[in-house]
Design an enzyme around this catalytic site. Sequence first.
Site, PDB file in Angstrom:
ATOM      1  N   SER A 111       3.945 -25.910 -70.707  1.00 51.79           N
ATOM      2  CA  SER A 111       4.541 -24.991 -69.741  1.00 51.79           C
ATOM      3  C   SER A 111       5.252 -23.842 -70.419  1.00 51.79           C
ATOM      4  CB  SER A 111       5.553 -25.759 -68.873  1.00 51.79           C
ATOM      5  OG  SER A 111       6.291 -24.889 -68.048  1.00 51.79           O
ATOM      6  N   TYR A 125      13.339 -30.329 -67.625  1.00 50.20           N
ATOM      7  CA  TYR A 125      11.879 -30.282 -67.514  1.00 50.20           C
ATOM      8  C   TYR A 125      11.281 -29.555 -68.719  1.00 50.20           C
ATOM      9  CZ  TYR A 125       7.290 -28.540 -66.217  1.00 50.20           C
ATOM     10  OH  TYR A 125       5.960 -28.205 -66.246  1.00 50.20           O
ATOM     11  N   LYS A 173       8.777 -31.026 -71.994  1.00 46.55           N
ATOM     12  CA  LYS A 173       7.503 -30.456 -72.434  1.00 46.55           C
ATOM     13  C   LYS A 173       7.558 -30.064 -73.911  1.00 46.55           C
ATOM     14  CE  LYS A 173       4.961 -30.577 -68.696  1.00 46.55           C
ATOM     15  NZ  LYS A 173       3.670 -31.300 -68.638  1.00 46.55           N
TER      16      LYS A 173
END
Length: 331
Positions: free
Chosen positions: A116, A140, A144
Amino acid sequence: MKILVIGGAGYIGSHACKALAAAGHQPVVFDNLTTGHRDFVRWGPLEVGDIRDREALLRVFEKHRPDLVMHFAALAYVGESVADPAKYYDVNVTGFATLLSAMRESGVDRIVFSSSCATYGVPDTVPIAESSAQAPINPYGYTKLVAEHMLRDYERAYGLSWAALRYFNAAGCDADGEIGESHYPETHAIPLALMSMLGQRGPFDVMGTDYPTPDGSAVRDYIHVTDLASAHVAAAEYLADDGAPVALNLGTGQGTSVLELIAAIERVSGRRMPVNHAPRRAGDPPALYAAPDKARELLGWEPVHSDMDNIISTALNWISAEQAGGAERAA
């Protein structure tokens, strides 16, 4: 190739499965169906299971003997990751470690990983190149980034071959209307805006009109999910041809502001959209868009479906069909 698609019942994973099948590959979906949809699995078998269940993974590897793994299974709500980071580290990091362990035991040494642009955080400059500093600003994004570090460590220690694809804003739906974007709750700007326009929710919030951008609203890079899917096919074939491990941005290289997005929706739909002007959301950068040249050069990939009118029209067709289906079921 036979490709094990982890999270293949979800939005991007299901589009990747369709693209894999069209390219002559055999997708096998592994998904726990908590956010994925059983009826999105149309191009190969479904194995129901959780990536934190090592024995379930080993059984699937033994049964199907895939040549390569594509990994889409992750929690992906930024706000939720701030409120409940433990949940995100459990699925996105512990789950990924379990998958890598099962791959090693099963002798599978190639993986295409769904990463991402959230790994970049708030960039110093745009467009964002792969060499830009990775400094996530939410759990988040951290999960990643941790996964990307794991890929590099497994490469050095065990010879893992990998491609990490850093998405910008996935948008749009399958042109044939077979699969689409169905998140509960929905957090993505385009479906939220379309739902407001169709009267499925209240006015669409424009969060900030005082950014240092041409029209004062935030700018993002929207890429059609079908283009994302084709990049995954190209990355899988690149690794199968012994391509070197790589991290690549997947975006168009062009930014669209929120106000430009609203104007495009009204132009494509022929309808006015109710809008509410709200304050900036904490942590939102003024502009995020990719420098996608590396993916184009290395994979021979080009985003051909990502003009904004096509993104909006395919998303509108899907949401309208879902709305019609819901009304039909209610009747």
